[in-house]
Design a protein around this motif. Structure first.
Motif, PDB file in Angstrom:
ATOM      1  N   GLU A  10     -54.082  -7.656-100.809  1.00 40.05           N
ATOM      2  CA  GLU A  10     -54.814  -6.298-100.765  1.00 40.05           C
ATOM      3  C   GLU A  10     -55.464  -5.876-102.342  1.00 40.05           C
ATOM      4  O   GLU A  10     -55.197  -6.195-103.305  1.00 40.05           O
ATOM      5  CB  GLU A  10     -53.308  -5.284-100.975  1.00 40.05           C
ATOM      6  N   TRP A  15     -57.936   1.385-102.879  1.00 44.95           N
ATOM      7  CA  TRP A  15     -57.049   2.382-102.557  1.00 44.95           C
ATOM      8  C   TRP A  15     -56.617   3.530-103.669  1.00 44.95           C
ATOM      9  O   TRP A  15     -56.439   4.738-103.150  1.00 44.95           O
ATOM     10  CB  TRP A  15     -55.666   1.736-101.798  1.00 44.95           C
ATOM     11  N   THR A  51     -56.965   6.082 -91.381  1.00 44.24           N
ATOM     12  CA  THR A  51     -56.281   5.471 -90.097  1.00 44.24           C
ATOM     13  C   THR A  51     -57.248   5.044 -89.221  1.00 44.24           C
ATOM     14  O   THR A  51     -57.024   4.113 -88.482  1.00 44.24           O
ATOM     15  CB  THR A  51     -55.333   6.670 -89.807  1.00 44.24           C
ATOM     16  N   MET A  54     -58.876   2.058 -90.323  1.00 42.25           N
ATOM     17  CA  MET A  54     -58.084   0.825 -90.200  1.00 42.25           C
ATOM     18  C   MET A  54     -57.775   0.418 -88.458  1.00 42.25           C
ATOM     19  O   MET A  54     -57.722  -0.893 -88.323  1.00 42.25           O
ATOM     20  CB  MET A  54     -56.478   1.010 -90.713  1.00 42.25           C
ATOM     21  N   SER A  57     -60.886  -1.514 -87.686  1.00 45.36           N
ATOM     22  CA  SER A  57     -61.076  -2.919 -88.193  1.00 45.36           C
ATOM     23  C   SER A  57     -59.816  -3.787 -87.721  1.00 45.36           C
ATOM     24  O   SER A  57     -60.092  -4.959 -87.830  1.00 45.36           O
ATOM     25  CB  SER A  57     -60.926  -2.935 -89.766  1.00 45.36           C
ATOM     26  N   PHE A  60     -54.837  -4.604 -90.160  1.00 47.83           N
ATOM     27  CA  PHE A  60     -53.679  -4.331 -90.994  1.00 47.83           C
ATOM     28  C   PHE A  60     -52.338  -4.235 -89.933  1.00 47.83           C
ATOM     29  O   PHE A  60     -52.679  -3.702 -88.781  1.00 47.83           O
ATOM     30  CB  PHE A  60     -54.030  -2.657 -91.357  1.00 47.83           C
ATOM     31  N   ALA A  65     -50.296  -1.140 -93.582  1.00 49.91           N
ATOM     32  CA  ALA A  65     -50.881   0.090 -93.492  1.00 49.91           C
ATOM     33  C   ALA A  65     -50.035   1.404 -94.047  1.00 49.91           C
ATOM     34  O   ALA A  65     -50.623   2.171 -94.734  1.00 49.91           O
ATOM     35  CB  ALA A  65     -51.356   0.465 -91.939  1.00 49.91           C
ATOM     36  N   ALA A 116     -52.549   2.795 -86.649  1.00 45.13           N
ATOM     37  CA  ALA A 116     -53.428   1.699 -87.178  1.00 45.13           C
ATOM     38  C   ALA A 116     -53.130   0.262 -87.214  1.00 45.13           C
ATOM     39  O   ALA A 116     -53.978  -0.564 -87.527  1.00 45.13           O
ATOM     40  CB  ALA A 116     -53.918   1.934 -88.817  1.00 45.13           C
TER      41      ALA A 116
END
Length: 123
Positions: A10, A15, A51, A54, A57, A60, A65, A116
């Motif tokens: 990560e 974030w 969300t 995610m 993509s 996650f 998530a 997500a």
């Protein structure tokens, strides 16, 4: 198949930046609202944006998530906790309000992480 055996690390700086942006937007919104609970719209919008990204993509899982969304949510409500809920006369009411805000953040993070999460892969 995606990255079946590759564990992704990560990038927490990303974030943290999202959390700081949420914190700034909540701090900007606070003086212009009359009801304190409306200040939770800003962190909720940030969680909705994250969300949806995610979910788009699809990389996650639920726990990853949830960690990301809860970090961004808690950082985003810091101005609300410091300006309106901390300096109260009745300390028990302030603690209950803070606990409710944190529980709302965790609840929104759980719902967002559930939405997500990547779908199960069948082989």
């Amino acid at each position: 198949m995606g990255n079946l055996f590759l564990k992704e690390r990560e990038n927490w700086w990303t974030w943290i930046v999202w959390g700081v942006l949420g914190c700034i937007s909540t701090g900007i919104m606070l003086p212009h609202i009359s009801e304190v609970w409306l200040a939770l719209l800003s962190p909720a919008c940030f969680l909705l944006i994250l969300t949806s990204w995610m979910n788009y993509s699809r990389r996650f899982d639920f726990s990853r998530a949830f960690k990301v969304l809860s970090c961004v949510a808690v950082m985003s409500v810091i101005p609300l906790l410091l300006e309106h809920l901390y300096p109260v006369i009745d300390s028990t009411q302030g603690i209950v309000d803070m606990a409710l805000v944190i529980l709302m953040c965790v609840g929104l993070s759980i719902i967002g992480a559930w939405v997500a999460r990547r779908p199960k892969q069948y082989y």
